[in-house]
Design an enzyme around this catalytic site. Structure first.
Site, short mmCIF file in Angstrom:
data_model
loop_
_atom_site.label_atom_id
_atom_site.label_comp_id
_atom_site.label_asym_id
_atom_site.label_seq_id
_atom_site.Cartn_x
_atom_site.Cartn_y
_atom_site.Cartn_z
N HIS A 272 -4.62 -9.85 0.12
CA HIS A 272 -5.80 -10.25 0.77
C HIS A 272 -5.90 -11.94 0.72
O HIS A 272 -4.79 -12.55 1.31
CB HIS A 272 -6.89 -9.29 0.05
CG HIS A 272 -8.13 -9.89 1.03
ND1 HIS A 272 -8.21 -10.13 2.32
CD2 HIS A 272 -9.36 -9.50 0.52
CE1 HIS A 272 -9.52 -10.07 2.59
NE2 HIS A 272 -10.25 -9.77 1.47
N HIS A 313 -0.63 -7.81 9.31
CA HIS A 313 -1.99 -7.48 9.02
C HIS A 313 -2.46 -6.19 9.24
O HIS A 313 -2.01 -5.35 10.34
CB HIS A 313 -2.65 -8.44 9.94
CG HIS A 313 -4.27 -8.63 9.67
ND1 HIS A 313 -5.10 -7.86 10.12
CD2 HIS A 313 -4.83 -9.82 8.83
CE1 HIS A 313 -6.32 -8.46 9.53
NE2 HIS A 313 -6.23 -9.71 9.07
N ASP A 371 -2.96 -16.67 6.90
CA ASP A 371 -2.44 -17.17 5.33
C ASP A 371 -1.14 -18.02 5.60
O ASP A 371 -0.47 -18.89 4.38
CB ASP A 371 -2.57 -16.15 4.21
CG ASP A 371 -3.66 -15.83 4.08
OD1 ASP A 371 -4.12 -14.57 4.15
OD2 ASP A 371 -4.68 -16.36 3.60
C1 SDX Z 1 -5.64 -11.68 4.76
O1 SDX Z 1 -8.34 -7.49 6.37
C2 SDX Z 1 -8.22 -8.79 6.73
O2 SDX Z 1 -9.08 -9.03 7.79
C3 SDX Z 1 -7.57 -9.66 5.81
C4 SDX Z 1 -7.81 -11.25 6.32
C5 SDX Z 1 -9.23 -11.86 6.31
O3 SDX Z 1 -9.55 -12.92 6.98
O4 SDX Z 1 -9.92 -11.34 5.61
O5 SDX Z 1 -7.29 -11.29 7.72
C6 SDX Z 1 -7.03 -11.98 5.32
O6 SDX Z 1 -6.03 -10.64 3.76
C7 SDX Z 1 -4.55 -11.38 5.67
C8 SDX Z 1 -3.13 -10.91 4.95
C9 SDX Z 1 -2.81 -11.47 3.81
N1 SDX Z 1 -1.61 -10.65 3.12
C10 SDX Z 1 -0.41 -10.96 3.33
O7 SDX Z 1 0.14 -11.96 4.20
C11 SDX Z 1 0.41 -10.20 2.49
C12 SDX Z 1 1.70 -9.80 3.21
N2 SDX Z 1 1.15 -8.77 4.18
C13 SDX Z 1 1.14 -7.45 3.74
O8 SDX Z 1 1.37 -6.83 2.28
C14 SDX Z 1 0.50 -6.21 4.69
O9 SDX Z 1 1.10 -6.62 5.82
C15 SDX Z 1 -0.87 -6.27 4.73
C16 SDX Z 1 -1.47 -5.97 3.35
C17 SDX Z 1 -1.56 -7.46 5.27
C18 SDX Z 1 -1.40 -4.99 5.61
O10 SDX Z 1 -1.06 -4.01 5.05
P1 SDX Z 1 -1.15 -2.39 5.79
O11 SDX Z 1 -1.94 -2.65 6.94
O12 SDX Z 1 -1.44 -1.60 4.64
O13 SDX Z 1 0.26 -1.97 6.29
P2 SDX Z 1 1.42 -1.48 5.51
O14 SDX Z 1 1.59 -1.91 3.99
O15 SDX Z 1 1.18 0.14 5.64
O16 SDX Z 1 2.64 -1.80 6.25
C19 SDX Z 1 3.17 -1.31 7.40
C20 SDX Z 1 4.63 -1.39 7.33
C21 SDX Z 1 5.15 -0.92 6.02
O17 SDX Z 1 6.66 -0.24 6.36
P3 SDX Z 1 6.79 1.08 6.46
O18 SDX Z 1 6.38 1.92 5.27
O19 SDX Z 1 5.74 1.82 7.69
O20 SDX Z 1 8.38 1.41 6.84
O21 SDX Z 1 5.01 -2.67 7.67
C22 SDX Z 1 5.64 -3.17 6.34
C23 SDX Z 1 5.35 -2.22 5.35
O22 SDX Z 1 6.61 -2.04 4.51
N3 SDX Z 1 5.06 -4.56 6.18
C24 SDX Z 1 5.92 -5.52 5.73
C25 SDX Z 1 4.89 -6.60 5.57
N4 SDX Z 1 3.77 -6.24 5.81
C26 SDX Z 1 3.90 -4.81 6.28
N5 SDX Z 1 7.18 -5.70 5.63
C27 SDX Z 1 7.62 -6.69 5.03
N6 SDX Z 1 6.58 -8.01 4.75
C28 SDX Z 1 5.35 -7.84 5.36
N7 SDX Z 1 4.60 -8.84 5.18
#
Ligand code: SDX
Length: 436
Positions: A272, A313, A371
């Site tokens: 997050h 996201h 971010d």
């Molecule tokens: C913020 O919610 C908000 O609005 C948050 C925010 C705000 O203003 O409040 O926008 C701020 O938190 C932005 C996000 C910052 N976080 C990151 O950048 C961390 C890296 N991103 C991830 O960890 C992830 O993308 C999330 C946590 C942001 C979202 O996760 P989800 O929606 O639970 O998605 P998921 O984990 O189910 O991923 C879906 C697929 C997965 O692969 P499969 O299991 O389907 O094969 O996408 C892949 C994940 O492995 N994946 C990634 C990835 N993000 C998702 N693979 C590689 N790198 C990534 N960054």
């Protein structure tokens, strides 16, 4: 559910489960998906199941709208790109808290009120002394903001709209002061008093970087505007994890300072608000653009829990509109500071280019989020990476308190109390230890 803004759809959701038929009401909002009201299911002994709340609308809100497929973010109906181009953080705070843009008199009055509350009680400085100097500033911020409720007994009646308003003013006004105190404490410098003749962003830069020995410097206008824009872009974002945490805490009747401290704690995680710090650490680890393919391969490897920080996201399955503005701001700041060929920025641009062309990221709709670039800007300004999420918390406080106010002011407020799918042991007899 306030009927005036939601439309009870003429259609019903028909559900058949275990031989029972349900006709569930559907509500249409003004924008975005409609919702199926499942509240009656609990009476029928059935729950919905949605870990992570991917498909769950936990509340009704009028504050922020996100369209993830089309990369749209509206604060009270105004596109973030227009606010970033023409507004400022104080005006956005007024908009989020009150629902409308202020006229000049309203804006001036609001800013004057905020400036009346920028100082913290002198005894708050003693709280810092309990922390080691090398404590993470977020650990200090969670503690100190929660402790504000120990000082403001005069505004803790959450049923009193005036108390709610003064608590909101105090929090928006004091977050920059507390954030700068966290930074100065961590580097062993004295706390700086706010300088109310400066802008909100300019005052924060003053408290961060000026010392009592210097005459206060006029902030660099490019840096001041970049900081103000970072505040605006992070101000609110619908029902994200930290905002939902603030709502959850507030639903029990906890005081606003405790609720905001809960939001700060939730924001800290690298999935997050902690992602901006993790992005810069990741770019530092990558080091050179020649190493990017190796890291992209790791992000795609199911057996490797490494993820590209700043990518992906829960809602945006298109480019995060905030990331576009942040990238432009990055260019402006690096050009102003004369390090336009900043190694980290070059790595970030190349990583973005490679990832956006990669089938894995395209298929999973993983784009840079807010971010991805913010940390590069803050680092260029001279802010250490352990302060990045503190600045995110500072910016988001107005969104948290606006959602808190909206919820507490709702006459239908009930304590948030989710249920579960229980898969543990069925009831069984206690066995004395001598017989185990
Ligand atoms: C913020 O919610 C908000 O609005 C948050 C925010 C705000 O203003 O409040 O926008 C701020 O938190 C932005 C996000 C910052 N976080 C990151 O950048 C961390 C890296 N991103 C991830 O960890 C992830 O993308 C999330 C946590 C942001 C979202 O996760 P989800 O929606 O639970 O998605 P998921 O984990 O189910 O991923 C879906 C697929 C997965 O692969 P499969 O299991 O389907 O094969 O996408 C892949 C994940 O492995 N994946 C990634 C990835 N993000 C998702 N693979 C590689 N790198 C990534 N960054």
């Amino acid at each position: 559910m306030s009927e005036k803004s939601t439309q009870l759809s003429p259609e019903k959701a028909l559900l058949e489960a275990k031989g029972k038929n349900y006709k569930l009401p559907i509500y249409d909002g003004t924008l975005g998906p409609d919702v199926i009201d499942v509240r009656s299911l609990s009476g029928a002994g059935t729950f919905t199941y949605d870990p992570g709340f991917v498909s769950t609308a936990a509340c009704e809100s009028k504050i922020t709208f996100i369209d993830g497929e089309n990369g749209i973010l509206l604060y009270r109906g105004y596109p973030i790109s227009e606010l970033a181009a023409h507004s400022d953080y104080m005006e956005v705070c007024y908009l989020l808290m009150n629902g409308e843009l202020p006229n000049q008199t309203e804006k001036d009055t609001f800013i004057a009120t905020i400036k009346n509350h920028t100082m913290v009680h002198d005894q708050m400085a003693t709280f810092f002394k309990g922390f080691r100097r090398d404590a993470h500033p977020m650990a200090i911020m969670v503690g100190v903001v929660g402790a504000l409720s120990a000082f403001y007994h005069d505004s803790l009646d959450i049923k009193n709209p005036e108390h709610r308003e003064i608590a909101a003013f105090r929090l928006v006004a004091k977050m920059p002061t507390i954030a700068a105190m966290c930074y100065n404490y961590s580097i062993g410098l004295p706390f700086m008093f706010p300088l109310n003749r400066l802008s909100y962003a300019g005052n924060f830069i003053h408290m961060m970087f000026d010392t009592p020995c210097d005459e206060p410097r006029e902030p660099n206008p490019v840096i001041e505007k970049a900081m103000d824009r970072i505040f605006m872009l992070h101000a609110d974002h619908e029902q994200n994890a930290s905002t939902s945490t603030v709502r959850m805490a507030g639903s029990s009747g906890a005081n606003p300072f405790a609720c905001i401290a809960a939001g700060i704690a939730a924001l800290w995680g690298p999935a997050h608000g902690g992602a901006n710090e993790a992005v810069v650490n990741m770019l530092e680890d990558i080091g050179d653009v020649s190493n990017i393919p190796k890291y992209v391969a790791r992000a795609k490897d199911k057996d490797d829990d490494f993820r590209l920080m700043g990518f992906g996201h829960r809602v945006y399955k298109n480019y995060d509109p905030r990331a576009k503005v942040m990238r432009e701001t990055c260019h402006e700041v690096l050009k102003e500071l004369g390090n336009g060929n900043d190694r980290l920025f070059e790595t970030a641009l190349e990583l973005e280019r490679i990832a956006l062309e990669d089938e894995y990221f395209i298929a999973k709709k993983l784009y840079p989020n807010v971010d991805f670039y913010s940390g590069i800007i803050l680092r260029a300004i001279g802010i250490p990476s352990n302060m990045f999420t503190v600045i995110f918390a500072l910016s988001r406080c107005v969104g948290w308190i606006s959602h808190w106010n909206e919820m507490i002011g709702d006459p239908q407020l009930r304590i948030a109390r989710p249920r579960q799918l229980y898969t543990g042991p069925v009831q069984r007899e206690y066995v004395p230890i001598t017989k185990r």
